[in-house]
Design a protein around this motif. Structure first.
Motif, PDB file in Angstrom:
ATOM      1  N   ASP A   1     -27.614  15.188  39.483  1.00 38.32           N
ATOM      2  CA  ASP A   1     -27.499  13.730  39.488  1.00 38.32           C
ATOM      3  C   ASP A   1     -28.299  13.060  40.595  1.00 38.32           C
ATOM      4  O   ASP A   1     -28.956  12.041  40.368  1.00 38.32           O
TER       5      ASP A   1
ATOM      6  N   LEU B   1     -31.981  13.139  39.555  1.00 41.46           N
ATOM      7  CA  LEU B   1     -32.277  12.340  38.370  1.00 41.46           C
ATOM      8  C   LEU B   1     -32.012  10.857  38.599  1.00 41.46           C
ATOM      9  O   LEU B   1     -32.681  10.001  38.022  1.00 41.46           O
ATOM     10  N   ASP B   2     -31.033  10.555  39.456  1.00 41.21           N
ATOM     11  CA  ASP B   2     -30.677   9.153  39.683  1.00 41.21           C
ATOM     12  C   ASP B   2     -31.783   8.357  40.369  1.00 41.21           C
ATOM     13  O   ASP B   2     -31.786   7.124  40.305  1.00 41.21           O
TER      14      ASP B   2
ATOM     15  N   VAL C   1     -23.522   3.471  34.793  1.00 32.56           N
ATOM     16  CA  VAL C   1     -24.522   4.432  34.324  1.00 32.56           C
ATOM     17  C   VAL C   1     -24.944   4.108  32.896  1.00 32.56           C
ATOM     18  O   VAL C   1     -26.110   4.295  32.519  1.00 32.56           O
TER      19      VAL C   1
ATOM     20  N   LEU D   1     -28.902   3.488  32.270  1.00 32.88           N
ATOM     21  CA  LEU D   1     -29.652   4.273  31.288  1.00 32.88           C
ATOM     22  C   LEU D   1     -30.251   3.394  30.196  1.00 32.88           C
ATOM     23  O   LEU D   1     -31.344   3.670  29.694  1.00 32.88           O
TER      24      LEU D   1
ATOM     25  N   ARG E   1     -22.415   5.949  24.880  1.00 35.01           N
ATOM     26  CA  ARG E   1     -23.041   6.950  25.763  1.00 35.01           C
ATOM     27  C   ARG E   1     -23.232   8.244  24.977  1.00 35.01           C
ATOM     28  O   ARG E   1     -22.295   8.786  24.407  1.00 35.01           O
TER      29      ARG E   1
ATOM     30  N   GLU F   1     -28.600   7.615  23.614  1.00 33.74           N
ATOM     31  CA  GLU F   1     -29.631   8.578  23.977  1.00 33.74           C
ATOM     32  C   GLU F   1     -30.119   9.359  22.760  1.00 33.74           C
ATOM     33  O   GLU F   1     -31.310   9.637  22.624  1.00 33.74           O
TER      34      GLU F   1
ATOM     35  N   GLN G   1     -22.730  13.559  31.512  1.00 35.60           N
ATOM     36  CA  GLN G   1     -23.663  13.624  32.641  1.00 35.60           C
ATOM     37  C   GLN G   1     -24.836  14.552  32.340  1.00 35.60           C
ATOM     38  O   GLN G   1     -25.977  14.298  32.754  1.00 35.60           O
TER      39      GLN G   1
ATOM     40  N   LYS H   1     -28.375  13.458  30.838  1.00 34.31           N
ATOM     41  CA  LYS H   1     -29.463  12.977  31.699  1.00 34.31           C
ATOM     42  C   LYS H   1     -30.529  14.049  31.927  1.00 34.31           C
ATOM     43  O   LYS H   1     -31.713  13.743  32.040  1.00 34.31           O
ATOM     44  N   GLU H   2     -30.108  15.299  32.010  1.00 34.07           N
ATOM     45  CA  GLU H   2     -31.028  16.384  32.351  1.00 34.07           C
ATOM     46  C   GLU H   2     -32.099  16.599  31.284  1.00 34.07           C
ATOM     47  O   GLU H   2     -33.196  17.068  31.589  1.00 34.07           O
TER      48      GLU H   2
ATOM     49  N   VAL I   1     -33.743  11.960  30.569  1.00 35.12           N
ATOM     50  CA  VAL I   1     -34.583  11.248  31.539  1.00 35.12           C
ATOM     51  C   VAL I   1     -36.002  11.830  31.605  1.00 35.12           C
ATOM     52  O   VAL I   1     -36.982  11.072  31.547  1.00 35.12           O
TER      53      VAL I   1
END
Length: 444
Positions: free
Chosen positions: A22, A25-26, A112, A116, A231, A235, A322, A325-326, A329
Protein backbone atom coordinates in the motif's frame (compact mmCIF):
# COMPACT_ATOMS: atom_id res chain seq x y z
CA UNK A 1 0.54 6.62 12.56
CA UNK A 2 -2.70 4.74 11.96
CA UNK A 3 -6.06 6.47 11.60
CA UNK A 4 -7.63 3.59 13.55
CA UNK A 5 -5.01 3.61 16.34
CA UNK A 6 -6.49 2.87 19.81
CA UNK A 7 -3.19 2.62 21.68
CA UNK A 8 -2.66 -1.10 21.07
CA UNK A 9 0.63 -2.10 19.41
CA UNK A 10 0.13 -4.31 16.37
CA UNK A 11 2.36 -7.36 15.91
CA UNK A 12 5.10 -6.32 13.47
CA UNK A 13 4.64 -9.29 11.13
CA UNK A 14 0.88 -8.78 11.05
CA UNK A 15 1.40 -5.08 10.36
CA UNK A 16 3.77 -5.69 7.44
CA UNK A 17 1.49 -8.34 5.96
CA UNK A 18 -1.68 -6.24 6.19
CA UNK A 19 -0.06 -3.07 4.83
CA UNK A 20 1.42 -5.05 1.94
CA UNK A 21 2.36 -2.79 -0.98
CA UNK A 22 0.00 0.00 0.00
CA UNK A 23 2.66 2.55 0.90
CA UNK A 24 4.39 2.05 -2.46
CA UNK A 25 1.19 1.98 -4.55
CA UNK A 26 -0.44 4.87 -2.69
CA UNK A 27 2.16 7.26 -4.06
CA UNK A 28 0.40 6.82 -7.43
CA UNK A 29 -2.86 8.10 -5.95
CA UNK A 30 -1.46 10.77 -3.62
CA UNK A 31 -2.48 13.76 -5.78
CA UNK A 32 -6.01 12.38 -5.99
CA UNK A 33 -6.28 11.81 -2.24
CA UNK A 34 -5.27 15.43 -1.67
CA UNK A 35 -7.73 16.77 -4.27
CA UNK A 36 -10.48 14.68 -2.69
CA UNK A 37 -9.60 16.08 0.72
CA UNK A 38 -9.84 19.62 -0.67
CA UNK A 39 -13.36 18.97 -1.95
CA UNK A 40 -14.37 17.23 1.27
CA UNK A 41 -13.04 20.10 3.40
CA UNK A 42 -14.96 22.66 1.33
CA UNK A 43 -18.10 20.60 1.81
CA UNK A 44 -17.49 20.36 5.60
CA UNK A 45 -17.26 24.15 5.73
CA UNK A 46 -20.49 24.44 3.71
CA UNK A 47 -22.41 22.29 6.23
CA UNK A 48 -20.84 23.97 9.29
CA UNK A 49 -18.35 21.34 10.46
CA UNK A 50 -15.43 23.62 9.58
CA UNK A 51 -15.30 27.38 9.99
CA UNK A 52 -14.31 29.74 7.17
CA UNK A 53 -11.11 30.51 9.06
CA UNK A 54 -10.25 26.81 9.34
CA UNK A 55 -10.87 26.27 5.64
CA UNK A 56 -8.67 29.26 4.81
CA UNK A 57 -5.67 27.59 6.46
CA UNK A 58 -6.53 24.07 5.29
CA UNK A 59 -6.72 24.75 1.56
CA UNK A 60 -3.26 26.38 1.20
CA UNK A 61 -1.73 23.52 3.18
CA UNK A 62 -3.45 20.98 0.95
CA UNK A 63 -2.38 22.83 -2.20
CA UNK A 64 1.20 22.79 -0.96
CA UNK A 65 0.97 19.02 -0.38
CA UNK A 66 -0.57 18.65 -3.85
CA UNK A 67 2.37 20.47 -5.44
CA UNK A 68 4.81 18.24 -3.54
CA UNK A 69 2.98 15.17 -4.87
CA UNK A 70 3.03 16.51 -8.44
CA UNK A 71 6.78 17.12 -8.16
CA UNK A 72 7.41 13.66 -6.68
CA UNK A 73 8.45 15.08 -3.30
CA UNK A 74 5.51 13.69 -1.30
CA UNK A 75 6.61 10.73 0.83
CA UNK A 76 4.77 8.25 3.03
CA UNK A 77 6.98 8.10 6.08
CA UNK A 78 8.11 4.99 7.89
CA UNK A 79 5.50 3.96 10.43
CA UNK A 80 2.65 5.65 8.54
CA UNK A 81 0.24 3.17 7.03
CA UNK A 82 -1.04 4.74 3.82
CA UNK A 83 -1.56 7.97 1.87
CA UNK A 84 -4.71 8.87 3.82
CA UNK A 85 -2.80 8.69 7.10
CA UNK A 86 0.15 10.67 5.69
CA UNK A 87 -2.05 13.53 4.47
CA UNK A 88 -3.85 13.78 7.80
CA UNK A 89 -0.53 13.53 9.66
CA UNK A 90 0.95 16.41 7.62
CA UNK A 91 -2.11 18.60 8.14
CA UNK A 92 -2.14 17.91 11.88
CA UNK A 93 1.61 18.57 12.15
CA UNK A 94 1.19 21.92 10.40
CA UNK A 95 -2.21 23.05 11.66
CA UNK A 96 -2.86 21.18 14.91
CA UNK A 97 -6.51 20.41 15.69
CA UNK A 98 -7.72 21.73 12.32
CA UNK A 99 -5.90 18.86 10.61
CA UNK A 100 -7.72 16.37 12.81
CA UNK A 101 -11.10 17.55 11.54
CA UNK A 102 -10.77 16.64 7.83
CA UNK A 103 -11.79 13.02 8.39
CA UNK A 104 -15.23 13.95 9.71
CA UNK A 105 -17.89 12.24 7.60
CA UNK A 106 -15.37 10.00 5.81
CA UNK A 107 -13.91 6.54 6.12
CA UNK A 108 -10.77 5.24 4.51
CA UNK A 109 -13.18 3.04 2.56
CA UNK A 110 -14.79 5.88 0.65
CA UNK A 111 -11.46 7.73 0.51
CA UNK A 112 -9.78 4.93 -1.39
CA UNK A 113 -12.89 4.47 -3.55
CA UNK A 114 -12.68 8.14 -4.48
CA UNK A 115 -8.91 8.11 -4.98
CA UNK A 116 -9.04 5.11 -7.31
CA UNK A 117 -11.87 6.63 -9.34
CA UNK A 118 -10.03 9.94 -9.72
CA UNK A 119 -6.85 8.03 -10.60
CA UNK A 120 -8.62 5.79 -13.13
CA UNK A 121 -10.40 8.79 -14.63
CA UNK A 122 -7.09 10.59 -15.14
CA UNK A 123 -5.44 7.51 -16.63
CA UNK A 124 -8.36 6.87 -18.99
CA UNK A 125 -7.85 10.37 -20.38
CA UNK A 126 -4.19 9.53 -21.03
CA UNK A 127 -5.09 6.20 -22.64
CA UNK A 128 -7.66 7.80 -24.95
CA UNK A 129 -5.05 10.33 -26.06
CA UNK A 130 -2.54 7.55 -26.86
CA UNK A 131 -5.17 5.43 -28.64
CA UNK A 132 -6.12 8.42 -30.77
CA UNK A 133 -2.45 8.92 -31.72
CA UNK A 134 -2.04 5.24 -32.69
CA UNK A 135 -5.33 5.39 -34.61
CA UNK A 136 -3.95 8.23 -36.70
CA UNK A 137 -0.71 6.35 -37.44
CA UNK A 138 -2.74 3.36 -38.64
CA UNK A 139 -5.06 5.53 -40.72
CA UNK A 140 -2.12 7.28 -42.37
CA UNK A 141 -0.49 3.93 -43.16
CA UNK A 142 -3.77 2.61 -44.53
CA UNK A 143 -4.17 5.55 -46.90
CA UNK A 144 -0.54 5.45 -48.00
CA UNK A 145 -0.65 1.75 -48.87
CA UNK A 146 -4.27 1.31 -49.97
CA UNK A 147 -3.23 0.11 -53.44
CA UNK A 148 -0.56 -2.32 -52.22
CA UNK A 149 -1.92 -5.87 -52.23
CA UNK A 150 -1.03 -8.74 -49.92
CA UNK A 151 -2.67 -12.15 -49.54
CA UNK A 152 -5.50 -12.56 -47.07
CA UNK A 153 -5.68 -15.78 -45.04
CA UNK A 154 -8.30 -17.99 -43.46
CA UNK A 155 -7.16 -20.99 -41.39
CA UNK A 156 -3.63 -19.70 -42.22
CA UNK A 157 -4.30 -20.82 -45.78
CA UNK A 158 -4.09 -18.38 -48.70
CA UNK A 159 -7.63 -17.13 -49.17
CA UNK A 160 -8.30 -13.92 -51.14
CA UNK A 161 -6.53 -10.71 -52.09
CA UNK A 162 -6.23 -8.22 -49.26
CA UNK A 163 -4.24 -5.00 -49.06
CA UNK A 164 -2.04 -3.16 -46.62
CA UNK A 165 -4.74 -0.50 -46.64
CA UNK A 166 -7.20 -3.07 -45.31
CA UNK A 167 -4.71 -4.48 -42.81
CA UNK A 168 -3.69 -1.19 -41.21
CA UNK A 169 -7.25 0.14 -41.42
CA UNK A 170 -8.70 -2.94 -39.70
CA UNK A 171 -6.71 -2.21 -36.55
CA UNK A 172 -7.65 1.47 -36.71
CA UNK A 173 -11.36 0.61 -36.69
CA UNK A 174 -10.79 -1.97 -33.96
CA UNK A 175 -9.49 0.85 -31.75
CA UNK A 176 -12.75 2.74 -32.30
CA UNK A 177 -14.72 -0.12 -30.78
CA UNK A 178 -12.15 -0.43 -27.99
CA UNK A 179 -12.81 3.21 -27.11
CA UNK A 180 -16.56 2.57 -27.09
CA UNK A 181 -15.92 0.03 -24.35
CA UNK A 182 -13.56 2.51 -22.66
CA UNK A 183 -16.31 5.11 -22.76
CA UNK A 184 -18.63 2.74 -20.92
CA UNK A 185 -15.90 2.28 -18.29
CA UNK A 186 -15.47 6.06 -18.11
CA UNK A 187 -19.18 6.48 -17.32
CA UNK A 188 -18.93 3.92 -14.51
CA UNK A 189 -15.81 5.60 -13.13
CA UNK A 190 -17.20 9.13 -13.34
CA UNK A 191 -19.66 8.76 -10.46
CA UNK A 192 -18.89 10.09 -6.99
CA UNK A 193 -18.67 7.59 -4.08
CA UNK A 194 -17.51 10.18 -1.51
CA UNK A 195 -19.79 10.34 1.52
CA UNK A 196 -20.62 6.64 1.53
CA UNK A 197 -18.08 6.41 4.40
CA UNK A 198 -17.66 2.80 5.53
CA UNK A 199 -20.51 1.78 3.25
CA UNK A 200 -23.49 2.83 5.36
CA UNK A 201 -23.49 6.61 5.11
CA UNK A 202 -23.13 9.07 7.95
CA UNK A 203 -25.22 10.95 10.51
CA UNK A 204 -23.62 14.26 9.46
CA UNK A 205 -25.71 16.22 6.91
CA UNK A 206 -23.14 15.73 4.15
CA UNK A 207 -23.72 17.53 0.85
CA UNK A 208 -22.66 14.85 -1.59
CA UNK A 209 -23.98 16.75 -4.60
CA UNK A 210 -21.56 19.56 -3.75
CA UNK A 211 -18.45 17.33 -3.76
CA UNK A 212 -19.74 15.78 -6.99
CA UNK A 213 -19.76 19.22 -8.60
CA UNK A 214 -16.39 20.23 -7.16
CA UNK A 215 -14.67 17.09 -8.45
CA UNK A 216 -16.27 17.22 -11.89
CA UNK A 217 -18.17 13.95 -11.62
CA UNK A 218 -21.14 13.38 -13.91
CA UNK A 219 -23.25 11.87 -11.14
CA UNK A 220 -23.29 10.21 -7.73
CA UNK A 221 -23.19 6.63 -6.63
CA UNK A 222 -26.34 7.31 -4.62
CA UNK A 223 -26.86 4.13 -2.62
CA UNK A 224 -24.05 4.01 -0.05
CA UNK A 225 -23.99 0.21 0.10
CA UNK A 226 -23.69 0.03 -3.68
CA UNK A 227 -20.93 2.66 -3.62
CA UNK A 228 -18.90 0.22 -1.52
CA UNK A 229 -19.91 -2.71 -3.72
CA UNK A 230 -18.47 -0.69 -6.60
CA UNK A 231 -14.98 -1.37 -5.28
CA UNK A 232 -13.68 -4.14 -7.45
CA UNK A 233 -16.54 -3.77 -9.92
CA UNK A 234 -15.21 -0.40 -11.10
CA UNK A 235 -11.70 -1.78 -11.47
CA UNK A 236 -12.95 -4.85 -13.33
CA UNK A 237 -15.00 -2.68 -15.70
CA UNK A 238 -11.99 -0.50 -16.47
CA UNK A 239 -9.88 -3.65 -16.81
CA UNK A 240 -12.25 -4.88 -19.51
CA UNK A 241 -11.55 -1.73 -21.51
CA UNK A 242 -7.81 -2.13 -20.94
CA UNK A 243 -8.11 -5.77 -21.97
CA UNK A 244 -9.95 -4.86 -25.17
CA UNK A 245 -7.29 -2.36 -26.26
CA UNK A 246 -4.51 -4.76 -25.28
CA UNK A 247 -6.11 -7.56 -27.30
CA UNK A 248 -6.12 -5.37 -30.41
CA UNK A 249 -2.43 -4.57 -29.92
CA UNK A 250 -1.54 -8.21 -29.25
CA UNK A 251 -3.26 -9.35 -32.44
CA UNK A 252 -1.51 -6.65 -34.47
CA UNK A 253 1.80 -7.73 -32.91
CA UNK A 254 1.14 -11.35 -33.86
CA UNK A 255 0.43 -10.36 -37.46
CA UNK A 256 3.62 -8.33 -37.55
CA UNK A 257 5.68 -11.27 -36.23
CA UNK A 258 4.26 -13.53 -38.94
CA UNK A 259 4.60 -10.97 -41.70
CA UNK A 260 8.23 -10.24 -40.79
CA UNK A 261 9.27 -13.90 -40.96
CA UNK A 262 11.10 -15.00 -44.09
CA UNK A 263 8.32 -17.45 -44.94
CA UNK A 264 5.92 -14.53 -45.34
CA UNK A 265 8.24 -11.60 -46.00
CA UNK A 266 5.51 -8.95 -46.22
CA UNK A 267 6.95 -6.24 -43.98
CA UNK A 268 10.26 -5.08 -42.53
CA UNK A 269 11.42 -2.95 -39.64
CA UNK A 270 14.48 -0.71 -39.79
CA UNK A 271 17.52 -2.56 -38.46
CA UNK A 272 17.65 -0.33 -35.39
CA UNK A 273 14.20 -1.61 -34.39
CA UNK A 274 15.31 -5.26 -34.39
CA UNK A 275 17.58 -7.38 -32.20
CA UNK A 276 20.14 -10.07 -33.02
CA UNK A 277 21.22 -13.53 -32.00
CA UNK A 278 24.28 -14.41 -29.94
CA UNK A 279 25.26 -17.19 -32.39
CA UNK A 280 23.36 -16.55 -35.64
CA UNK A 281 24.76 -13.45 -37.34
CA UNK A 282 21.92 -13.18 -39.88
CA UNK A 283 19.14 -12.75 -37.34
CA UNK A 284 17.01 -9.57 -37.18
CA UNK A 285 14.37 -10.44 -34.61
CA UNK A 286 11.05 -8.62 -34.10
CA UNK A 287 11.49 -8.64 -30.32
CA UNK A 288 9.55 -5.40 -30.00
CA UNK A 289 6.42 -7.09 -31.37
CA UNK A 290 7.01 -10.30 -29.41
CA UNK A 291 7.29 -8.44 -26.09
CA UNK A 292 4.35 -6.26 -27.06
CA UNK A 293 2.31 -9.42 -27.66
CA UNK A 294 3.31 -10.88 -24.28
CA UNK A 295 2.67 -7.69 -22.31
CA UNK A 296 -0.71 -7.19 -23.96
CA UNK A 297 -1.72 -10.82 -23.44
CA UNK A 298 -0.97 -10.31 -19.76
CA UNK A 299 -3.12 -7.16 -19.71
CA UNK A 300 -5.90 -9.01 -21.54
CA UNK A 301 -6.14 -11.30 -18.51
CA UNK A 302 -6.56 -8.41 -16.04
CA UNK A 303 -10.38 -8.65 -15.69
CA UNK A 304 -10.06 -12.32 -14.71
CA UNK A 305 -7.41 -11.50 -12.09
CA UNK A 306 -9.68 -8.92 -10.49
CA UNK A 307 -12.72 -11.19 -10.73
CA UNK A 308 -10.78 -13.93 -8.96
CA UNK A 309 -10.15 -11.60 -6.00
CA UNK A 310 -13.73 -10.33 -5.74
CA UNK A 311 -15.70 -13.32 -7.00
CA UNK A 312 -17.14 -14.62 -3.71
CA UNK A 313 -17.34 -11.45 -1.60
CA UNK A 314 -20.67 -10.43 -0.04
CA UNK A 315 -21.72 -6.77 0.26
CA UNK A 316 -19.70 -4.51 2.53
CA UNK A 317 -15.99 -3.78 2.71
CA UNK A 318 -13.31 -6.47 3.00
CA UNK A 319 -9.54 -6.14 3.09
CA UNK A 320 -9.31 -8.50 0.10
CA UNK A 321 -10.07 -5.45 -2.05
CA UNK A 322 -6.70 -3.93 -1.15
CA UNK A 323 -4.96 -6.57 -3.29
CA UNK A 324 -6.71 -5.29 -6.43
CA UNK A 325 -4.45 -2.23 -6.35
CA UNK A 326 -1.43 -4.46 -6.97
CA UNK A 327 -2.69 -5.46 -10.42
CA UNK A 328 -4.86 -2.45 -11.25
CA UNK A 329 -2.61 0.55 -10.60
CA UNK A 330 0.43 -0.64 -12.65
CA UNK A 331 -1.76 -1.76 -15.59
CA UNK A 332 -2.32 1.77 -16.87
CA UNK A 333 1.35 2.65 -17.33
CA UNK A 334 1.98 -0.74 -18.92
CA UNK A 335 -0.79 -0.15 -21.47
CA UNK A 336 0.39 3.42 -22.11
CA UNK A 337 3.89 2.08 -22.77
CA UNK A 338 2.49 -0.53 -25.17
CA UNK A 339 0.47 2.10 -27.04
CA UNK A 340 3.55 4.30 -27.38
CA UNK A 341 5.77 1.52 -28.69
CA UNK A 342 3.08 0.26 -31.08
CA UNK A 343 2.69 3.70 -32.63
CA UNK A 344 6.48 3.98 -33.00
CA UNK A 345 6.94 0.52 -34.50
CA UNK A 346 3.93 0.67 -36.83
CA UNK A 347 4.96 4.13 -38.00
CA UNK A 348 8.30 2.66 -39.08
CA UNK A 349 7.03 -0.50 -40.79
CA UNK A 350 8.27 -0.81 -44.37
CA UNK A 351 6.08 -2.86 -46.70
CA UNK A 352 7.28 -5.17 -49.48
CA UNK A 353 5.92 -4.30 -52.92
CA UNK A 354 4.35 -6.60 -55.54
CA UNK A 355 3.83 -9.51 -53.14
CA UNK A 356 0.91 -10.93 -55.11
CA UNK A 357 3.05 -11.40 -58.23
CA UNK A 358 4.49 -14.48 -56.53
CA UNK A 359 3.17 -17.73 -58.06
CA UNK A 360 2.47 -19.02 -54.54
CA UNK A 361 -0.46 -16.61 -54.23
CA UNK A 362 -2.24 -17.21 -57.53
CA UNK A 363 -5.02 -19.23 -55.91
CA UNK A 364 -5.98 -16.14 -53.91
CA UNK A 365 -7.56 -14.95 -57.16
CA UNK A 366 -9.93 -17.94 -57.47
CA UNK A 367 -12.92 -16.02 -56.12
CA UNK A 368 -12.16 -13.17 -58.53
CA UNK A 369 -12.38 -15.66 -61.41
CA UNK A 370 -15.61 -17.19 -60.07
CA UNK A 371 -17.15 -13.73 -59.81
CA UNK A 372 -15.96 -12.84 -63.33
CA UNK A 373 -17.89 -15.81 -64.68
CA UNK A 374 -20.97 -14.88 -62.63
CA UNK A 375 -20.89 -11.40 -64.15
CA UNK A 376 -20.93 -13.09 -67.56
CA UNK A 377 -24.17 -14.87 -66.63
CA UNK A 378 -22.89 -18.20 -65.30
CA UNK A 379 -24.78 -19.33 -62.13
CA UNK A 380 -22.55 -18.95 -59.07
CA UNK A 381 -22.46 -22.64 -58.15
CA UNK A 382 -21.57 -23.66 -61.73
CA UNK A 383 -18.86 -20.98 -61.87
CA UNK A 384 -17.48 -22.24 -58.53
CA UNK A 385 -17.27 -25.82 -59.82
CA UNK A 386 -15.65 -24.78 -63.11
CA UNK A 387 -12.84 -22.86 -61.34
CA UNK A 388 -12.41 -25.65 -58.77
CA UNK A 389 -11.93 -28.14 -61.61
CA UNK A 390 -9.34 -25.89 -63.29
CA UNK A 391 -7.42 -25.72 -60.01
CA UNK A 392 -7.53 -29.50 -59.53
CA UNK A 393 -6.34 -30.12 -63.11
CA UNK A 394 -3.52 -27.53 -62.81
CA UNK A 395 -5.08 -25.34 -65.50
CA UNK A 396 -5.89 -22.30 -63.32
CA UNK A 397 -4.29 -19.15 -64.74
CA UNK A 398 -6.00 -16.11 -63.22
CA UNK A 399 -5.79 -12.51 -64.38
CA UNK A 400 -3.92 -11.03 -61.41
CA UNK A 401 -3.92 -7.50 -62.84
CA UNK A 402 -7.55 -6.82 -62.01
CA UNK A 403 -8.97 -6.74 -58.50
CA UNK A 404 -12.15 -4.70 -58.58
CA UNK A 405 -13.74 -4.42 -55.14
CA UNK A 406 -15.98 -1.37 -54.75
CA UNK A 407 -18.36 -1.97 -51.85
CA UNK A 408 -17.96 -0.14 -48.53
CA UNK A 409 -14.93 -1.28 -46.58
CA UNK A 410 -13.38 -3.34 -49.37
CA UNK A 411 -9.98 -3.06 -51.07
CA UNK A 412 -11.16 -0.39 -53.48
CA UNK A 413 -13.30 1.55 -51.01
CA UNK A 414 -11.67 1.54 -47.56
CA UNK A 415 -14.05 4.14 -46.08
CA UNK A 416 -11.26 5.53 -43.91
CA UNK A 417 -13.11 8.86 -43.85
CA UNK A 418 -16.14 7.11 -42.35
CA UNK A 419 -13.98 5.38 -39.77
CA UNK A 420 -12.46 8.77 -38.91
CA UNK A 421 -15.97 10.15 -38.34
CA UNK A 422 -16.79 7.20 -36.08
CA UNK A 423 -13.69 7.89 -34.01
CA UNK A 424 -14.55 11.59 -33.67
CA UNK A 425 -18.04 10.75 -32.42
CA UNK A 426 -16.62 8.40 -29.80
CA UNK A 427 -14.00 10.92 -28.66
CA UNK A 428 -16.61 13.66 -28.35
CA UNK A 429 -18.66 11.37 -26.11
CA UNK A 430 -16.09 11.46 -23.30
CA UNK A 431 -16.51 15.20 -22.58
CA UNK A 432 -13.16 15.41 -20.79
CA UNK A 433 -13.35 19.21 -20.76
CA UNK A 434 -15.92 19.21 -17.93
CA UNK A 435 -13.64 17.16 -15.67
CA UNK A 436 -10.53 19.15 -16.52
CA UNK A 437 -12.29 22.46 -15.89
CA UNK A 438 -13.65 21.37 -12.50
CA UNK A 439 -10.28 20.06 -11.24
CA UNK A 440 -8.42 23.11 -12.51
CA UNK A 441 -10.82 25.37 -10.62
CA UNK A 442 -10.53 23.30 -7.46
CA UNK A 443 -6.73 23.15 -7.48
CA UNK A 444 -6.18 26.79 -8.39
Amino acid sequence: MKLWDKGITTDKKIELFTIGKDRELDLHIATFDIVGTMAHAMMLQKIGLLSEEELKVLLPALKNLYQQAVEGKFKIEEGIEDVHSQVEFELTKQLGDVGKKVHSGRSRNDQVLLDLKLFARHKIMEIVEKVEALFQVLQDKSEKHKHDLLPGYTHLQVAMPSSFGLWFGAYAESLVDDLLLTQAAWKVVNQNPLGSAAGYGNSFPLDRAYTTKLLGFDDLNYNVVYAQMGRGKMERTVAMAISSIASTLARLAMDACLYMSQNFGFIKLPDEFTTGSSIMPHKKNPDVFELLRARCNKLANLPQEIAAITGNLPSGYFRDLQIIKEVFVPAFDELLSCLDITALAVGNIEIVQNIMDNEAYKYAFSVEEVNRLVLQGVPFRDAYKRIALEIEEGKFNPDTSKVNHTHEGSIGNLCNDKIEEKMKRVLNGFAFEHVQSALKKLIS
